[in-house]
Design an enzyme around this catalytic site. Sequence first.
Site, PDB file in Angstrom:
ATOM      1  CB  ILE A 109      -1.103   0.121   1.393  1.00 57.27           C
ATOM      2  CG1 ILE A 109      -0.361  -0.019   2.567  1.00 57.27           C
ATOM      3  CG2 ILE A 109      -2.128  -0.822   0.926  1.00 57.27           C
ATOM      4  CD1 ILE A 109      -1.288   0.012   3.700  1.00 57.27           C
ATOM      5  CB  ALA A 167       7.271   3.484  -0.522  1.00 50.85           C
ATOM      6  CD  GLU A 194      14.208   6.522   5.731  1.00 47.07           C
ATOM      7  OE1 GLU A 194      13.773   7.003   4.799  1.00 47.07           O
ATOM      8  OE2 GLU A 194      15.535   6.482   6.113  1.00 47.07           O
ATOM      9  N   GLY A 254      11.384   0.235   4.126  1.00 48.64           N
ATOM     10  CA  GLY A 254      10.740  -0.702   3.177  1.00 48.64           C
ATOM     11  C   GLY A 254       9.282  -0.541   2.847  1.00 48.64           C
ATOM     12  CD  GLU A 255       7.635  -3.599  -1.420  1.00 49.31           C
ATOM     13  OE1 GLU A 255       7.394  -4.694  -0.727  1.00 49.31           O
ATOM     14  OE2 GLU A 255       7.685  -3.482  -2.740  1.00 49.31           O
ATOM     15  CB  VAL A 256       3.636   0.322   4.237  1.00 49.39           C
ATOM     16  CG1 VAL A 256       2.497   0.220   5.246  1.00 49.39           C
ATOM     17  CG2 VAL A 256       4.683   1.494   4.523  1.00 49.39           C
ATOM     18  CG  ASP A 280       7.455  14.498  11.286  1.00 48.12           C
ATOM     19  OD1 ASP A 280       6.756  15.597  11.058  1.00 48.12           O
ATOM     20  OD2 ASP A 280       7.971  13.578  10.800  1.00 48.12           O
TER      21      ASP A 280
HETATM   22  O1  ACK Z   1      -2.051   7.624   2.473  1.00 48.81           O
HETATM   23  P1  ACK Z   1      -1.615   5.956   2.479  1.00 48.81           P
HETATM   24  O2  ACK Z   1      -2.542   5.026   2.061  1.00 48.81           O
HETATM   25  O3  ACK Z   1      -1.486   5.599   4.214  1.00 48.81           O
HETATM   26  O4  ACK Z   1      -0.165   5.668   2.192  1.00 48.81           O
HETATM   27  C1  ACK Z   1       0.766   5.643   3.397  1.00 48.81           C
HETATM   28  C2  ACK Z   1       1.365   4.374   3.359  1.00 48.81           C
HETATM   29  O5  ACK Z   1       0.938   3.080   4.125  1.00 48.81           O
HETATM   30  C3  ACK Z   1       2.988   4.627   3.385  1.00 48.81           C
HETATM   31  O6  ACK Z   1       2.922   5.040   4.861  1.00 48.81           O
HETATM   32  C4  ACK Z   1      -0.117   3.642   4.642  1.00 48.81           C
HETATM   33  N1  ACK Z   1      -0.209   3.221   5.930  1.00 48.81           N
HETATM   34  C5  ACK Z   1       0.792   3.462   7.017  1.00 48.81           C
HETATM   35  N2  ACK Z   1       0.256   2.745   7.991  1.00 48.81           N
HETATM   36  C6  ACK Z   1      -1.081   2.244   7.775  1.00 48.81           C
HETATM   37  C7  ACK Z   1      -2.019   1.441   8.445  1.00 48.81           C
HETATM   38  N3  ACK Z   1      -1.732   1.330   9.822  1.00 48.81           N
HETATM   39  N4  ACK Z   1      -3.314   1.431   7.966  1.00 48.81           N
HETATM   40  C8  ACK Z   1      -3.305   1.741   6.683  1.00 48.81           C
HETATM   41  N5  ACK Z   1      -2.391   2.303   6.010  1.00 48.81           N
HETATM   42  C9  ACK Z   1      -1.321   2.758   6.331  1.00 48.81           C
HETATM   43  C10 ACK Z   1      -0.185   5.159   4.371  1.00 48.81           C
END
Ligand code: ACK
Length: 818
Positions: A496, A498, A500, A502-504, A615
């Site tokens: 979903i 990226a 710092e 690695g991938e999320v 932040d």
């Molecule tokens: O705006 P987004 O969809 O929400 O894109 C970023 C991406 O991962 C990189 O940080 C999403 N993200 C991060 N943590 C979560 C979480 N707990 N649940 C859903 N999306 C998340 C974030």
Amino acid sequence: MRGSRPRGAGRRRPPGGCGGDTLRTPASLAGCYSAPRRAPLWTCLLLCAALRTLLASPSNEVNLLDSRTVMGDLGWIAFPKNGWEEIGEVDENYAPIHTYQVCKVMEQNQNNWLLTSWISNEGASRIFIELKFTLRDCNSLPGGLGTCKETFNMYYFESDDENGRNIKENQYIKIDTIAADESFTELDLGDRVMKLNTEVRDVGPLSKKGFYLAFQDVGACIALVSVRVYYKKCPSVIRHLAVFPDTITGADSSQLLEVSGSCVNHSVTDEPPKMHCSAEGEWLVPIGKCMCKEGYEEKNGTCQAPSPVTNVKKGKIAKNSISLSWQEPDRPNGIILEYEIKYFEKDQETSYTIIKSKETTITAEGLKPASVYVFQIRARTAAGYGVFSRRFEFETIPVFAASSDQSQIPIIAVSVTVGVILLAVVIGFLLSGRRCGYSKAKQDPEEEKMHFHNGHIKLPGVRTYIDPHTYEDPNQAVHEFAKEIEASCITIERVIGAGEFGEVCSGRLKLPGKRELPVAIKTLKVGYTEKQRRDFLGEASIMGQFDHPNIIHLEGVVTKSKPVMIVTEYMENGSLDTFLKKNDGQFTVIQLVGMLRGIAAGMKYLSDMGYVHRDLAARNILINSNLVCKVSDFGLSRVLEDDPEAAYTTRGGKIPIRWTAPEAIAFRKFTSASDVWSYGIVMWEVVSYGERPYWEMTNQDVIKAVEEGYRLPSPMDCPAALYQLMLDCWQKDRNSRPKFDEIVNMLDKLIRNPSSLKTLVNASSRVSNLLAEHGPLGSGAYRSVGEWLEAIKMGRYTEIFMENGYSSMDAVAQVTLE
Ligand code: ACK
């Protein structure tokens, strides 16, 4: 007003041939309008059983009357007798369909009333009336244009009982004149397709127990196909382990009712859970939550305890020690993280010792010889402790006896003496009452030991945040605060974003004995350095210390296999800034304030724990499908390495300039008060749906402007109370800024009283603000008025400024409100 039953009432036609969803005119009726002296019979086209199912009410609407579902006589009255008439039709199941029609378009001075029977409002103070009707287009009538109307009127009259029916016309209160969106013509009849109109009106506040409705025709050709009267409620739900009852919405269309939830069985709360019931029957702005009591675990909105340890067996028994072993509880309801063993000398319960162990065996040492000790054991899962087992009693052996396993050699007298003296010292210490408190056991590193006396369990006071840097071994910090998850419990579904490191990804977590959860998974990319691993897991060590509905919840970490992962709750709507940009203008002010309230509550929790975020920005807030906002992003190398917004300051630090308080930029004074400044910027981002603070100004210009007293202008359509709060957060003197608890209270007040949000910062003061506050920039930041207007996204006004003689920044700086 007196009247009679409409003609035709009670007459029933056999089922027509209509089926499906399209409303069709039987061919035989197509010519009904050629001589509209009498009410035509074309309304039979509407008698589709399909209509009944098609129009099922939403779950937050409670019907007080639905003419389509009344099996018998509706009991409505028409006046005069030759006005409205009921067409007694039945559907294919021979169920009656109550349709009323009138069509006196050729006659002058029509005043035809149709009165409903008394309708109880069942305690609702605002009701809705949904009318379905067809209406003939006057232009399509041969010769009827002079008198033909295309509207009818709807009225109501309140009364506590059914006795108020015989009232005069002029006692009815008009609700509205109803016009058709679509009227039908001869052609439509030819095509056998009817244009059914749906109109909804609401009435309130109501003060009596019920009311009558009346429909007045003044010369139109109408068929009133159905009348549905309903009120709205917020349907009973369980959220955050709190039960919120069915709640009838308020009388005012902008009213939010604050409703307290009650914690489900076996759960408790610090902050009583509340939600707000909107006039539309939606639950908004959840506040607080319940948590399962110690020993209970959340499952499908309820709390069930893990079963107690039952099978406790004695092992080796000596004069000063007793070894025990036991089996896992039958129903652990989760992964058992550790056991707590409580023991005390029989009849001395006020002075007891607690040992914690990750194993299913322990040895209690330092016991008195020939004494009976009572043991109780309980298991802890992520949900907390289960209940203690029943009491198990075991006795140490006398001083001169052999140990129970016959392996002990006799004790020499010197040891006895030393032992007795030592024992005396220990007992003396115990009795002096100074042993309350916590001491780490020196024994097995997997075990901890605490002593309690006279019921004084160690209370660490307000929980404070522990900086993982204070641990010599960062791995120890991770395992202290984060649960280790086996990789096989995680299913990764998709990437979903990226991060710092690695991938999320999004995916699912299925822990034994727990229901499957949607989760977000941050991964550490391959080839990481030791420092990167430490920093990556540092976030989990921080997040794992928090437990609050507005802080992103850590499920656990995977460190024993690769890739290393951090698993958190899944937030369906992702980061707040992107979400708001995607949904520009889509939320009510109350929804926006609800988001802000959540963020402020999360920040209050963090500041109470002594954690400074550094932040805080909309990009670091996550939002779920219920619009609950949660603070996230707790990097160890705080701020700043991983935030693309962070820029190097002259002192070498990396700081997200636009969100950071001046004292933090100038001399790195990061405190909860500097977080409050950032919170003000987040408020601005939220109300402006993700606009970039200070637009395209450079970081240097932002620093300079803020130093010179410039503040962001109010976003468009911003409630004055919110903008004032933003300005308060941006006070130069950090001690003058509100604290997070004050911000939460202030937002709660606004939510309770939504009319206080109706006063907006008006357009002229927005402009004057822009001009006044941007004034200092005229001294050199912008070379022309055009450049300045472009920078503040008002470039389209350049021509107007020029035409009015404001062609230089100096001239602009002189502009007054007038
Ligand atoms: O705006 P987004 O969809 O929400 O894109 C970023 C991406 O991962 C990189 O940080 C999403 N993200 C991060 N943590 C979560 C979480 N707990 N649940 C859903 N999306 C998340 C974030």
